[in-house]
Scaffold this motif. Structure first.
Motif, PDB file in Angstrom:
ATOM      1  N   SER A  50      13.296   2.295   2.428  1.00  0.00           N
ATOM      2  CA  SER A  50      12.022   2.552   3.083  1.00  0.00           C
ATOM      3  C   SER A  50      10.979   2.834   2.011  1.00  0.00           C
ATOM      4  CB  SER A  50      12.131   3.735   4.057  1.00  0.00           C
ATOM      5  OG  SER A  50      12.413   4.937   3.345  1.00  0.00           O
ATOM      6  N   VAL A  51       9.694   2.582   2.317  1.00  0.00           N
ATOM      7  CA  VAL A  51       8.598   2.731   1.369  1.00  0.00           C
ATOM      8  C   VAL A  51       7.479   3.530   2.041  1.00  0.00           C
ATOM      9  CG1 VAL A  51       6.951   1.567  -0.110  1.00  0.00           C
ATOM     10  CG2 VAL A  51       9.179   0.528   0.287  1.00  0.00           C
ATOM     11  N   HIS A  52       6.993   4.513   1.289  1.00  0.00           N
ATOM     12  CA  HIS A  52       5.839   5.297   1.741  1.00  0.00           C
ATOM     13  C   HIS A  52       4.820   5.226   0.605  1.00  0.00           C
ATOM     14  CE1 HIS A  52       4.025   9.410   3.073  1.00  0.00           C
ATOM     15  NE2 HIS A  52       3.213   8.393   3.296  1.00  0.00           N
ATOM     16  N   ALA A  53       3.726   4.508   0.798  1.00  0.00           N
ATOM     17  CA  ALA A  53       2.762   4.303  -0.273  1.00  0.00           C
ATOM     18  C   ALA A  53       1.414   3.956   0.322  1.00  0.00           C
ATOM     19  CB  ALA A  53       3.218   3.199  -1.206  1.00  0.00           C
ATOM     20  N   CYS A  54       0.394   4.016  -0.545  1.00  0.00           N
ATOM     21  CA  CYS A  54      -0.961   3.645  -0.139  1.00  0.00           C
ATOM     22  C   CYS A  54      -1.424   2.358  -0.795  1.00  0.00           C
ATOM     23  CB  CYS A  54      -1.956   4.769  -0.502  1.00  0.00           C
ATOM     24  SG  CYS A  54      -1.688   6.311   0.387  1.00  0.00           S
ATOM     25  N   THR A  79       2.443  -5.270  -0.019  1.00  0.00           N
ATOM     26  CA  THR A  79       1.087  -4.736   0.129  1.00  0.00           C
ATOM     27  C   THR A  79       0.930  -4.200   1.540  1.00  0.00           C
ATOM     28  OG1 THR A  79       0.022  -6.732   0.950  1.00  0.00           O
ATOM     29  CG2 THR A  79       0.361  -6.580  -1.433  1.00  0.00           C
ATOM     30  N   HIS A  80      -0.236  -3.632   1.806  1.00  0.00           N
ATOM     31  CA  HIS A  80      -0.461  -3.067   3.143  1.00  0.00           C
ATOM     32  C   HIS A  80      -0.592  -4.153   4.206  1.00  0.00           C
ATOM     33  CE1 HIS A  80      -4.497  -4.138   1.874  1.00  0.00           C
ATOM     34  NE2 HIS A  80      -4.847  -4.115   3.149  1.00  0.00           N
ATOM     35  N   SER A  81      -0.720  -5.490   3.780  1.00  0.00           N
ATOM     36  CA  SER A  81      -0.947  -6.534   4.783  1.00  0.00           C
ATOM     37  C   SER A  81      -0.007  -7.747   4.649  1.00  0.00           C
ATOM     38  CB  SER A  81      -2.394  -7.033   4.706  1.00  0.00           C
ATOM     39  OG  SER A  81      -2.660  -7.562   3.408  1.00  0.00           O
ATOM     40  N   TYR A  82       0.771  -7.844   3.588  1.00  0.00           N
ATOM     41  CA  TYR A  82       1.660  -9.007   3.474  1.00  0.00           C
ATOM     42  C   TYR A  82       2.797  -8.710   2.505  1.00  0.00           C
ATOM     43  CZ  TYR A  82      -0.614 -10.070  -1.028  1.00  0.00           C
ATOM     44  OH  TYR A  82      -1.086 -10.008  -2.308  1.00  0.00           O
ATOM     45  N   ILE A  83       3.788  -9.607   2.533  1.00  0.00           N
ATOM     46  CA  ILE A  83       4.906  -9.630   1.577  1.00  0.00           C
ATOM     47  C   ILE A  83       4.869 -10.990   0.890  1.00  0.00           C
ATOM     48  CG2 ILE A  83       7.408  -9.619   1.287  1.00  0.00           C
ATOM     49  CD1 ILE A  83       7.635  -7.768   3.629  1.00  0.00           C
ATOM     50  N   GLY A  84       4.994 -10.994  -0.468  1.00  0.00           N
ATOM     51  CA  GLY A  84       4.997 -12.245  -1.223  1.00  0.00           C
ATOM     52  C   GLY A  84       6.008 -12.219  -2.347  1.00  0.00           C
ATOM     53  N   THR A 102       3.069  -3.609   5.974  1.00  0.00           N
ATOM     54  CA  THR A 102       4.298  -3.144   5.323  1.00  0.00           C
ATOM     55  C   THR A 102       4.336  -1.623   5.163  1.00  0.00           C
ATOM     56  OG1 THR A 102       3.287  -3.512   3.160  1.00  0.00           O
ATOM     57  CG2 THR A 102       4.573  -5.310   4.099  1.00  0.00           C
ATOM     58  N   PHE A 103       3.201  -0.999   4.989  1.00  0.00           N
ATOM     59  CA  PHE A 103       3.151   0.474   4.861  1.00  0.00           C
ATOM     60  C   PHE A 103       1.711   0.933   5.017  1.00  0.00           C
ATOM     61  CE2 PHE A 103       3.323  -1.361   0.549  1.00  0.00           C
ATOM     62  CZ  PHE A 103       2.062  -1.003   0.100  1.00  0.00           C
ATOM     63  N   SER A 108       6.260   5.958   6.562  1.00  0.00           N
ATOM     64  CA  SER A 108       7.229   5.141   5.818  1.00  0.00           C
ATOM     65  C   SER A 108       7.632   3.954   6.681  1.00  0.00           C
ATOM     66  CB  SER A 108       8.463   5.971   5.458  1.00  0.00           C
ATOM     67  OG  SER A 108       8.131   7.001   4.560  1.00  0.00           O
ATOM     68  N   PHE A 109       7.899   2.811   6.025  1.00  0.00           N
ATOM     69  CA  PHE A 109       8.343   1.616   6.743  1.00  0.00           C
ATOM     70  C   PHE A 109       9.705   1.194   6.193  1.00  0.00           C
ATOM     71  CE2 PHE A 109       3.937   1.702   7.741  1.00  0.00           C
ATOM     72  CZ  PHE A 109       3.815   1.100   8.988  1.00  0.00           C
TER      73      PHE A 109
END
Length: 778
Positions: A50-54, A79-84, A102-103, A108-109
């Protein structure tokens, strides 16, 4: 940007539960290597985290140590809007972008990631492996994952990595299907097998039965039977067990095979009405006589045949196969139609016995051929035979029973006649035109008739009869003349010089009838002159060959000139009632002295090879209006001191008799063709012969070359081309120059006359003497 592709294989099915150990990482500034914190990736192909970040977070999978310069890696960008994905590039743009949240800074996600095949990575949301897949990527260079690092971009990131391995199932085999054999007599509440399982983190283990819960259950990590097994009802069960530690789940498959126990007697069923054909071959196997089943698959059976008439059969003790042992002839035993009763017994290995009796009905077969006659045995028909008139009658007797007798007739030869022959009941008839001699081309035919006594190909009996048919011809067609250019309206010229016996014309006719009816003979009738010439005997003037149609002259026609002879040619066929056709022909008899021969060209040119043979023809001079019965005379004048050429006055062949001493050399000659019967009937032309330069400048004395390659031209412009060469020898003499000028004048005159279609030596009528005579002679 390069793309990297990965392939993953999952051996277990995981389910979202709670369990395992959580390893926390704070990636504020440095790379965090998860293997440095007791997270094992060497024996695992997946990870939950899990990830907790800004702000952006980076997860890198590499091939060797993360500090090595030759390490190949894939970097997952969160990122807060996509995975690459970045493929072996830390600062390039991302690919395989999948847009999702994603977070955020407050929550946390959860994610899962797997790398079960070299170069393949899969990422999904939540903790359920293979569920909620977000992206799958295959790297350009497949590699094995040796390390995983976590890193934050500018701002801190808080990672929770779940360290939890699935249960380790020792028995049954978790990677395949375990087969277990159980007797059908196993009592209820008996254990079938015990599950042996451990957990690396010592988590609590739970075993759940997924299938056939009505018959089986789990008790103290053992599979037990809670019902009753019956092999005759169900022979096997596929059982699935779910073994879980709270977070991970392992699916185990069992194949439970029920072992049969001999506890059922065999079941025997016999045919209610079994029919058997007579005269079956000894050793023929009988099928469908009975049917036996045994619910106990592992059982062995013994077969016995008893009862009256059982001596005619033999039954195999182990297989139960029944074969014919003795002849079965219905007619030989007072036409009996039943065998039996026969008794069949079946005994299994435990002594259980079943038996049944049956009767066999013997069926009559078609074993007697028909006896047939045709009346009459020889027939005569005309080729235009009517389809309504019978040709012959058939009569057959068959000793078999009516149900085995079905008489049919068919003509089988000759092939070119059978399509037109048919039978209506017992009567032979033919289609219209079936005996057309123009198609059959034979008078006597032997018709082969096949008689079958049944439509069953197995028991069919066939006999064959020959019917002799004589076909009488009918004179259907009359002769037809083969006319070229409409001979009945054409005048055929006969010159007075034609000699007795010479062929002057040929007629030809055709008759479509076959045989002697189509043979044609020719004759002449109705001979008459245009004028009443009673002082001439005209009956024997012409004669015709009765076979070939050649018309010849019987005597000299000098006293019959300048008149027209009319006659009729009769073509008669060879039938008894003959038919004839008539052709009218007109012959105009002309005085040969009126024939005016004309050269086919005004100018002939020949190039003579350096190796031309002497005394052979190098060119043939011909006329444009030849008449074979009128003689012509050819002559030639050479405008040189020495005669190099000769011409055959009858055939017009030009022959080289001498060669010039030096080359190049040109010869200009004047040609003439004349009617010897009329001195004013002639025409002239010119021959230019060129001897080209040879290598030595002279002709070889020993010539071995081929004959000349002749070429000729008949146009004014071709003559001008030749004239250019003639100018080169103009100094050879005034005489040569004069002749060239004469030729030019002549050709100009010819060209002018051609515009009006008039020959310079002849007016429009070639038979009438010209009012203009050529006055320049050599």
């Amino acid at each position: 940007m390069r793309r990297v592709m990965f392939v993953f294989i999952f051996f277990f099915l995981f389910q979202k539960t709670y369990g395992g150990t959580v390893v926390k990482f704070n990636t504020t500034s440095n790379h965090m290597v998860i293997t440095d914190n007791n997270v094992d990736i060497q024996n695992s192909y997946f990870m939950r985290f899990s990830v907790h970040a800004c702000y952006d977070q980076l997860l890198r999978l590499g091939s060797v140590g993360h500090l090595a310069s030759n390490s190949y890696f894939l970097e997952v960008v969160l990122t807060h809007s996509y995975i690459g994905i970045r493929d072996n590039c830390g600062s390039c743009g991302v690919s395989n972008v999948k847009y999702l949240k994603t977070f955020d800074c407050s929550n946390s996600f959860k994610f899962w990631m797997s790398w079960s095949e070299p170069g393949v990575v899969e990422i999904g949301t939540d903790y359920d492996i293979n569920q909620n897949l977000v992206t799958r990527y295959q790297s350009n260079t497949p590699f094995n994952v040796e390390f995983i690092t976590l890193r934050s971009y500018y701002r801190p990131g808080y990672w929770n990595v779940i360290k939890d391995d699935p249960p380790d199932v020792l028995y049954p085999n978790p990677t395949g299907t375990t087969t277990v054999y159980v007797n059908e007599t196993m009592p209820s509440d008996s254990p079938i097998l015990s599950v042996v399982v451990t957990d690396p983190e010592n988590d609590s283990i739970a075993i759940v039965l997924l299938t056939h819960t009505e018959l089986f259950d789990i008790y103290n990590e053992s599979l037990i039977l809670k019902g009753k097994l019956d092999y005759e009802t169900t022979t096997s069960y596929n059982i699935s067990l779910s073994i879980t530690d709270g977070l991970n789940k392992v699916l185990v498959c069992l194949s439970l095979i029920i072992v049969d126990v001999i506890d059922e007697p065999p079941s025997l069923f016999v045919a209610d009405n079994f029919e058997l054909e007579e005269e079956l071959a000894i050793g023929t196997e009988l099928s469908g006589l009975y049917n036996v089943t045994d619910a106990d698959d592992a059982d062995t059976l013994e077969f016995v045949l008893e009862g009256e008439d059982s001596y005619k059969f033999d039954m195999h003790t182990n297989t139960g196969t029944i074969v014919v042992k003795d002849r079965i002839d219905r007619e030989a035993f007072n036409s009996f139609d039943q065998l039996g009763p026969l008794v069949i017994k079946v005994v299994d290995s435990s002594g259980f016995t079943s038996q049944a009796s049956l009767n066999i009905t013997v069926m009559d077969i078609n074993d007697n051929p028909p006896v047939c006659v045709v009346s009459p045995e020889r027939v005569t028909v005309y080729e235009d035979h009517s389809s309504e008139t019978p040709i012959a009658n058939m009569s057959c007797i068959d000793e078999d029973l009516p149900n085995n007798t079905h008489i049919t007739y068919s003509a089988i030869s000759p092939e070119h006649l059978i399509n037109g022959i048919r039978f209506e009941n017992d009567i032979l008839v033919a289609d219209e035109g079936a005996f057309d001699l123009e198609i059959l081309k034979q008078n006597n035919i032997s018709l082969v008739i096949q008689i079958n006594d049944t439509q069953n190909p197995v028991h069919n009996n066939s006999v064959y009869l020959n019917l002799l048919i004589e076909i009488l011809s009918v004179n259907e067609y009359k002769p037809t003349f083969l006319s070229n250019a409409n001979e009945s309206q054409k005048l055929i010229t006969l010159w007075s010089t034609v000699q007795p016996g010479e062929l002057v014309h040929t007629v030809s006719a055709h008759d479509d009838d076959w045989g002697t009816d189509g043979i044609i003979t020719y004759s002449i009738t109705n001979i008459s002159f245009e004028n009443d010439m009673t002082n001439h005997s005209i009956k024997d003037l012409l004669s015709i060959n009765s076979i070939t149609g050649d018309i010849t002259v019987n005597r000299i026609l000098v006293d019959c000139t300048n008149t027209t002879l009319y006659l009729t040619v009769v073509a008669t066929d060879g039938a008894l009632l003959a038919r004839s056709s008539f052709l009218e022909i007109s012959f105009v008899i002309k005085d040969a002295s009126f024939y005016w021969p004309i050269l086919e060209k005004e100018l002939f040119t020949v190039n003579v090879s350096c190796y031309q043979h002497l005394d052979v023809s190098i060119l043939r001079i011909a006329t444009s209006n030849p008449e074979v019965t009128v003689p012509v005379v050819f002559s030639m004048e050479q405008h040189t001191d020495k005669q190099f050429l000769l011409i055959n006055e009858t055939t017009g062949d030009v022959i080289l008799v001498h060669r010039p001493e030096t080359v190049p050399f040109w010869i200009v000659s004047t040609l003439c063709v004349a009617n010897p019967l009329a001195t004013t009937k002639f025409s002239i032309g010119y021959l230019i012969m060129e001897f080209p330069s040879c290598t030595s400048g002279t002709f070889p004395t020993n010539s071995t070359a081929d004959q000349t390659n002749d070429s000729a031209g008949d146009t004014f412009w071709e003559f001008l081309d030749a004239l250019q060469k003639i100018i080169l020898i103009i100094l050879c003499g005034v005489e040569t120059l004069l002749l060239v000028c004469i030729g030019i004048v002549y050709l100009i005159k010819v060209k002018k006359c051609r515009t009006s279609n008039v020959h310079p030596h002849q007016d429009n009528d070639p038979l009438r003497p010209s009012s203009r005579e050529f006055s320049i002679m050599w």
